[in-house]
Design a protein around this motif. Structure first.
Motif, PDB file in Angstrom:
ATOM      1  N   GLU A 280       2.858   1.533  16.069  1.00  0.00           N
ATOM      2  CA  GLU A 280       1.699   1.361  16.942  1.00  0.00           C
ATOM      3  C   GLU A 280       2.110   1.093  18.384  1.00  0.00           C
ATOM      4  OE1 GLU A 280      -0.376  -1.667  14.778  1.00  0.00           O
ATOM      5  OE2 GLU A 280      -1.379  -0.197  13.490  1.00  0.00           O
ATOM      6  N   VAL A 281       3.110   0.223  18.595  1.00  0.00           N
ATOM      7  CA  VAL A 281       3.576  -0.090  19.950  1.00  0.00           C
ATOM      8  C   VAL A 281       4.141   1.156  20.623  1.00  0.00           C
ATOM      9  CG1 VAL A 281       5.350  -1.369  21.234  1.00  0.00           C
ATOM     10  CG2 VAL A 281       3.950  -2.542  19.538  1.00  0.00           C
ATOM     11  N   ALA A 282       4.792   2.031  19.854  1.00  0.00           N
ATOM     12  CA  ALA A 282       5.394   3.248  20.411  1.00  0.00           C
ATOM     13  C   ALA A 282       4.397   4.397  20.544  1.00  0.00           C
ATOM     14  CB  ALA A 282       6.579   3.677  19.550  1.00  0.00           C
ATOM     15  N   GLY A 283       3.123   4.146  20.274  1.00  0.00           N
ATOM     16  CA  GLY A 283       2.108   5.171  20.474  1.00  0.00           C
ATOM     17  C   GLY A 283       1.927   6.134  19.323  1.00  0.00           C
ATOM     18  N   PHE A 284       2.245   5.683  18.100  1.00  0.00           N
ATOM     19  CA  PHE A 284       2.072   6.494  16.896  1.00  0.00           C
ATOM     20  C   PHE A 284       0.891   5.924  16.110  1.00  0.00           C
ATOM     21  CE2 PHE A 284       6.196   7.748  18.131  1.00  0.00           C
ATOM     22  CZ  PHE A 284       6.592   8.854  17.416  1.00  0.00           C
ATOM     23  N   PRO A 285      -0.313   6.449  16.316  1.00  0.00           N
ATOM     24  CA  PRO A 285      -1.455   5.900  15.588  1.00  0.00           C
ATOM     25  C   PRO A 285      -1.364   6.157  14.086  1.00  0.00           C
ATOM     26  CG  PRO A 285      -2.124   7.769  16.967  1.00  0.00           C
ATOM     27  CD  PRO A 285      -0.678   7.536  17.212  1.00  0.00           C
ATOM     28  N   ALA A 286      -1.994   5.263  13.353  1.00  0.00           N
ATOM     29  CA  ALA A 286      -2.060   5.417  11.898  1.00  0.00           C
ATOM     30  C   ALA A 286      -2.953   6.596  11.553  1.00  0.00           C
ATOM     31  CB  ALA A 286      -2.603   4.147  11.259  1.00  0.00           C
ATOM     32  N   GLU A 287      -2.553   7.338  10.512  1.00  0.00           N
ATOM     33  CA  GLU A 287      -3.344   8.489  10.077  1.00  0.00           C
ATOM     34  C   GLU A 287      -3.882   8.332   8.662  1.00  0.00           C
ATOM     35  OE1 GLU A 287      -1.870  12.270  12.608  1.00  0.00           O
ATOM     36  OE2 GLU A 287      -0.819  11.947  10.724  1.00  0.00           O
ATOM     37  N   GLY A 288      -3.295   7.450   7.889  1.00  0.00           N
ATOM     38  CA  GLY A 288      -3.801   7.293   6.535  1.00  0.00           C
ATOM     39  C   GLY A 288      -2.770   6.733   5.590  1.00  0.00           C
ATOM     40  N   THR A 289      -3.142   6.677   4.330  1.00  0.00           N
ATOM     41  CA  THR A 289      -2.297   6.097   3.300  1.00  0.00           C
ATOM     42  C   THR A 289      -2.087   7.109   2.180  1.00  0.00           C
ATOM     43  OG1 THR A 289      -3.199   3.908   3.770  1.00  0.00           O
ATOM     44  CG2 THR A 289      -2.080   4.184   1.654  1.00  0.00           C
ATOM     45  N   GLN A 290      -0.836   7.252   1.776  1.00  0.00           N
ATOM     46  CA  GLN A 290      -0.517   8.074   0.601  1.00  0.00           C
ATOM     47  C   GLN A 290      -0.228   7.114  -0.549  1.00  0.00           C
ATOM     48  OE1 GLN A 290       2.779  10.317   2.436  1.00  0.00           O
ATOM     49  NE2 GLN A 290       1.615  12.134   1.845  1.00  0.00           N
ATOM     50  N   ARG A 291      -1.000   7.231  -1.596  1.00  0.00           N
ATOM     51  CA  ARG A 291      -0.856   6.332  -2.741  1.00  0.00           C
ATOM     52  C   ARG A 291       0.398   6.675  -3.538  1.00  0.00           C
ATOM     53  NH1 ARG A 291      -4.737   6.846  -6.534  1.00  0.00           N
ATOM     54  NH2 ARG A 291      -4.921   9.033  -5.985  1.00  0.00           N
ATOM     55  N   GLY A 292       1.188   5.648  -3.865  1.00  0.00           N
ATOM     56  CA  GLY A 292       2.363   5.811  -4.711  1.00  0.00           C
ATOM     57  C   GLY A 292       3.314   6.902  -4.234  1.00  0.00           C
ATOM     58  N   ALA A 293       3.515   7.031  -2.929  1.00  0.00           N
ATOM     59  CA  ALA A 293       4.260   8.162  -2.373  1.00  0.00           C
ATOM     60  C   ALA A 293       5.761   7.952  -2.275  1.00  0.00           C
ATOM     61  CB  ALA A 293       3.716   8.516  -0.995  1.00  0.00           C
ATOM     62  N   ALA A 294       6.238   6.720  -2.430  1.00  0.00           N
ATOM     63  CA  ALA A 294       7.685   6.492  -2.302  1.00  0.00           C
ATOM     64  C   ALA A 294       8.132   5.450  -3.318  1.00  0.00           C
ATOM     65  CB  ALA A 294       8.045   6.036  -0.900  1.00  0.00           C
ATOM     66  N   ARG A 295       9.279   5.719  -3.896  1.00  0.00           N
ATOM     67  CA  ARG A 295       9.840   4.794  -4.880  1.00  0.00           C
ATOM     68  C   ARG A 295      10.866   3.905  -4.197  1.00  0.00           C
ATOM     69  NH1 ARG A 295      13.207   5.945 -10.190  1.00  0.00           N
ATOM     70  NH2 ARG A 295      12.779   3.981 -11.229  1.00  0.00           N
TER      71      ARG A 295
END
Length: 189
Positions: A157-172
């Motif tokens: 957020e500080v670097a200017g990358f807004p949030a776009e959403g959430t991927q459920r269970g996307a990374a182990r």
């Protein structure tokens, strides 16, 4: 099957450039060097970095990791920099999953414990974004982090990358599957 659009960037857009040294807001981002092995080992030995990056490295593995970066650059599949502050390695930042045809890449970063609290990661991310959009001419930079990694969310957020959403269970991760929070920045932002 041919695409009906012109690729955002042609092959060679990255490999034809020398990997730059980037200077920004008191930081120097430079290609990894053999002398950085101890910093890489220390980074991947840190419990917080291990938690989010899910790996560790001994000296031989760190040497190999460093030695592979020029090949990734030439193959246009990745680019990694040591982030230095006051002459010492403070962290790392890299472009992963580069897709020149689509004009996008994914960003990864971490900061050593001794350098935390100094806004190293957002400054490095801003420097890399400036170069990626201004020189390389990428259109989109993406990053994702575990929903539990609130520090990485603040960096984005500080670097200017807004949030776009959430991927459920996307990374182990070592403790199981994590929902991942996605952020992105466009060249037009």
């Amino acid at each position: 099957m041919p695409n009906l659009y012109t690729p955002a960037l042609q092959p060679g857009a990255l490999a034809d450039l020398p990997q730059p040294v980037l200077s920004h807001d008191g930081l120097l981002l430079r290609p990894w060097q053999e002398r950085d092995v101890a910093a890489v080992v220390a980074g991947y030995a840190d419990p917080a970095i291990q938690r989010w990056h899910c790996r560790s490295m001994d000296e031989a593995e760190a040497r190999e990791w460093i030695a592979r970066w020029p090949g990734r650059w030439n193959a246009e599949t990745g680019a990694g920099w040591a982030v230095t502050a006051d002459g010492s390695v403070a962290g790392q930042i890299s472009l992963r999953r580069i897709d020149l045809e689509e004009g996008l890449a994914e960003v990864s970063y971490w900061v050593l414990p001794s350098a935390r609290g100094r806004r190293i990661a957002p400054r490095a991310l801003a420097a890399l974004a400036e170069w990626s959009f201004g020189t390389l001419k990428l259109y989109r930079l993406e990053l994702s982090h575990s929903m539990l990694n609130t520090a990485s969310c603040r960096v984005a957020e500080v670097a200017g990358f807004p949030a776009e959403g959430t991927q459920r269970g996307a990374a182990r991760h070592a403790d199981g599957w994590h929902d991942m929070h996605g952020h992105a920045r466009l060249a037009t932002d």
